[in-house]
Design an enzyme around this catalytic site. Sequence first.
Site, PDB file in Angstrom:
ATOM      1  N   ASP A 116       0.880  -1.170   0.000  1.00 31.38           N
ATOM      2  CA  ASP A 116       0.000   0.000   0.000  1.00 31.38           C
ATOM      3  C   ASP A 116       0.928   1.235   0.000  1.00 31.38           C
ATOM      4  O   ASP A 116       2.128   1.113   0.295  1.00 31.38           O
ATOM      5  CB  ASP A 116      -0.844  -0.081   1.290  1.00 31.38           C
ATOM      6  CG  ASP A 116      -1.585   1.193   1.603  1.00 31.38           C
ATOM      7  OD1 ASP A 116      -2.283   1.683   0.707  1.00 31.38           O
ATOM      8  OD2 ASP A 116      -1.454   1.700   2.731  1.00 31.38           O
ATOM      9  N   ASP A 118       0.050   5.176   1.045  1.00 29.94           N
ATOM     10  CA  ASP A 118      -0.055   6.137   2.153  1.00 29.94           C
ATOM     11  C   ASP A 118      -0.089   5.425   3.500  1.00 29.94           C
ATOM     12  O   ASP A 118      -0.881   4.512   3.714  1.00 29.94           O
ATOM     13  CB  ASP A 118      -1.319   6.995   1.997  1.00 29.94           C
ATOM     14  CG  ASP A 118      -1.204   7.932   0.826  1.00 29.94           C
ATOM     15  OD1 ASP A 118      -0.584   8.983   0.981  1.00 29.94           O
ATOM     16  OD2 ASP A 118      -1.709   7.590  -0.265  1.00 29.94           O
ATOM     17  N   ASP A 308      -1.923  -0.243   5.777  1.00 31.85           N
ATOM     18  CA  ASP A 308      -2.274   0.361   7.072  1.00 31.85           C
ATOM     19  C   ASP A 308      -3.755   0.694   7.206  1.00 31.85           C
ATOM     20  O   ASP A 308      -4.196   1.155   8.249  1.00 31.85           O
ATOM     21  CB  ASP A 308      -1.503   1.682   7.247  1.00 31.85           C
ATOM     22  CG  ASP A 308      -2.042   2.767   6.335  1.00 31.85           C
ATOM     23  OD1 ASP A 308      -2.283   2.472   5.142  1.00 31.85           O
ATOM     24  OD2 ASP A 308      -2.250   3.900   6.812  1.00 31.85           O
TER      25      ASP A 308
HETATM   26  O1  LIG Z   1      -4.509   3.045  -0.363  1.00 34.32           O
HETATM   27  P1  LIG Z   1      -3.620   4.178   0.053  1.00 34.32           P
HETATM   28  O2  LIG Z   1      -2.417   4.325  -0.814  1.00 34.32           O
HETATM   29  O3  LIG Z   1      -3.271   4.111   1.495  1.00 34.32           O
HETATM   30  O4  LIG Z   1      -4.524   5.473  -0.179  1.00 34.32           O
HETATM   31  C1  LIG Z   1      -5.602   5.775   0.705  1.00 34.32           C
HETATM   32  C2  LIG Z   1      -5.801   7.255   0.723  1.00 34.32           C
HETATM   33  O5  LIG Z   1      -4.500   7.812   0.925  1.00 34.32           O
HETATM   34  C3  LIG Z   1      -4.373   9.218   0.871  1.00 34.32           C
HETATM   35  O6  LIG Z   1      -4.970   9.790   2.017  1.00 34.32           O
HETATM   36  C4  LIG Z   1      -4.324   9.438   3.234  1.00 34.32           C
HETATM   37  O7  LIG Z   1      -2.987   9.967   3.219  1.00 34.32           O
HETATM   38  C5  LIG Z   1      -2.926  11.420   3.171  1.00 34.32           C
HETATM   39  C6  LIG Z   1      -1.460  11.822   3.075  1.00 34.32           C
HETATM   40  O8  LIG Z   1      -0.700  11.281   4.124  1.00 34.32           O
HETATM   41  C7  LIG Z   1      -3.621  11.988   4.408  1.00 34.32           C
HETATM   42  O9  LIG Z   1      -3.589  13.414   4.370  1.00 34.32           O
HETATM   43  C8  LIG Z   1      -5.077  11.492   4.453  1.00 34.32           C
HETATM   44  O10 LIG Z   1      -5.688  11.924   5.640  1.00 34.32           O
HETATM   45  C9  LIG Z   1      -5.111   9.965   4.405  1.00 34.32           C
HETATM   46  O11 LIG Z   1      -6.450   9.508   4.321  1.00 34.32           O
HETATM   47  C10 LIG Z   1      -4.969   9.736  -0.412  1.00 34.32           C
HETATM   48  O12 LIG Z   1      -4.887  11.135  -0.411  1.00 34.32           O
HETATM   49  C11 LIG Z   1      -6.395   9.258  -0.606  1.00 34.32           C
HETATM   50  O13 LIG Z   1      -6.885   9.702  -1.831  1.00 34.32           O
HETATM   51  C12 LIG Z   1      -6.376   7.737  -0.610  1.00 34.32           C
HETATM   52  O14 LIG Z   1      -7.691   7.253  -0.771  1.00 34.32           O
END
Ligand SMILES: O=P(O)(O)OC[C@H]1O[C@H](O[C@H]2O[C@H](CO)[C@@H](O)[C@H](O)[C@H]2O)[C@H](O)[C@@H](O)[C@@H]1O
Length: 383
Positions: A116, A118, A308
């Site tokens: 993954d 983020d 995560d």
């Molecule tokens: O599947 P992932 O790669 O984990 O993506 C899930 C979401 O990740 C991002 O948002 C998350 O990370 C951001 C930056 O650290 C944070 O600001 C936010 O609060 C988190 O939810 C991404 O921006 C989303 O579009 C994804 O869905």
Amino acid sequence: MTKQNVVAADANSGINMAITMAVSGTAAQKPPPVPGSYITISKKKLLQNLEINSGGGARINSWVDSMRASSPTHIKSSLPLSDDQNSWNVDHPSALEFFEQITNASKGKQIVMFLDYDGTLSPIVDDPDRAFMSGAMRATVRKLARYFPTAIVSGRCRDKVYSFVRLAELYYAGSHGMDIKGPSKGSKYKKGAGAVLCQPASEYLPMIDEVYKELLEVTKDTPGAKVENNKFCLSVHFRCVDEKEWIELAKQVGSVLESYPNLRLTEGRKVLEIRPTIKWDKGKALEFLLESLGYANCTDVFPVYIGDDRTDEDAFKVLRERGQGFGILVSKTPKDTNASYSLQEPSEVMAFLRRLVDWKKLSLRRQFRMRRQLEEIKMLLPN
Ligand SMILES: O=P(O)(O)OC[C@H]1O[C@H](O[C@H]2O[C@H](CO)[C@@H](O)[C@H](O)[C@H]2O)[C@H](O)[C@@H](O)[C@@H]1O
């Protein structure tokens, strides 16, 4: 709800609870969902229960109270965390501490890595556009991909996650797995030379664009709210929204989704995610990638998925059901999960990936030495 589950609540559990109550009625009627669980919310119910049209002010206020009461800072102070932490450590031990157990289980099998983005490869930050991964992490993933087929599986739009990772030798599954592309160069595991391999929601593109514009419009006066277009799905971030505004934001999102019965709402880390109702998720993407790599019905494959977020649970579940490989949840706190092991944060993910590379190098060297010794013995033997 178990104590462990209560402690596990991420800081977004407040809005989780608000929406859950919006869906299921009042808090007294039904307990909130297990925080690690994956919820899908019917827009109709969301809207009805938010009582947008009938002025459910008192009820909304009580939701806000529950949101505050359920946020981790309030809970942590009143619960004996250590018990939960202990049982968590036993049930989901550190993948670093149990590294040998993991590599032993993979013996004779092809490890395939799923990562993954983020919160796994990059730390969570306030601004989603600045969630950069470190150079050291990039170098580690590059090495990893030399030894194992490696895929990035993200909720983000594929191009965006690629712009952060910048490694052409990987597979990328963006939009929660709804947009899969193979390595464009530099991979011995390459299939289909950088071709798009799977886009099961392509017919939703115009709708997603339309909803994106509508969400931008309705949320424009909510300070801190951010709508992100992830191509086949959308994210409405509330990390920077004052807790007092969460219900209002949920209402705004609900008011748009009311007209789109073919879209569903799920939750990530302080983010509401809107996506097509098709039966496709990160678990399906994992299965698709294994198949593309030629491991569909193989018993000698060992997929490892590190993530995560709640959306990663779909992939953990697939691995558990297949009885192959395992999931590693990146989390500092106990959570209800289908993962088998845990790592606390991206720096530990990097340490784990490095150990995996070193272990593989060493075992390849050993294999090479053994082969050479066998050759030498053969040469000494009479014909
Ligand atoms: O599947 P992932 O790669 O984990 O993506 C899930 C979401 O990740 C991002 O948002 C998350 O990370 C951001 C930056 O650290 C944070 O600001 C936010 O609060 C988190 O939810 C991404 O921006 C989303 O579009 C994804 O869905």
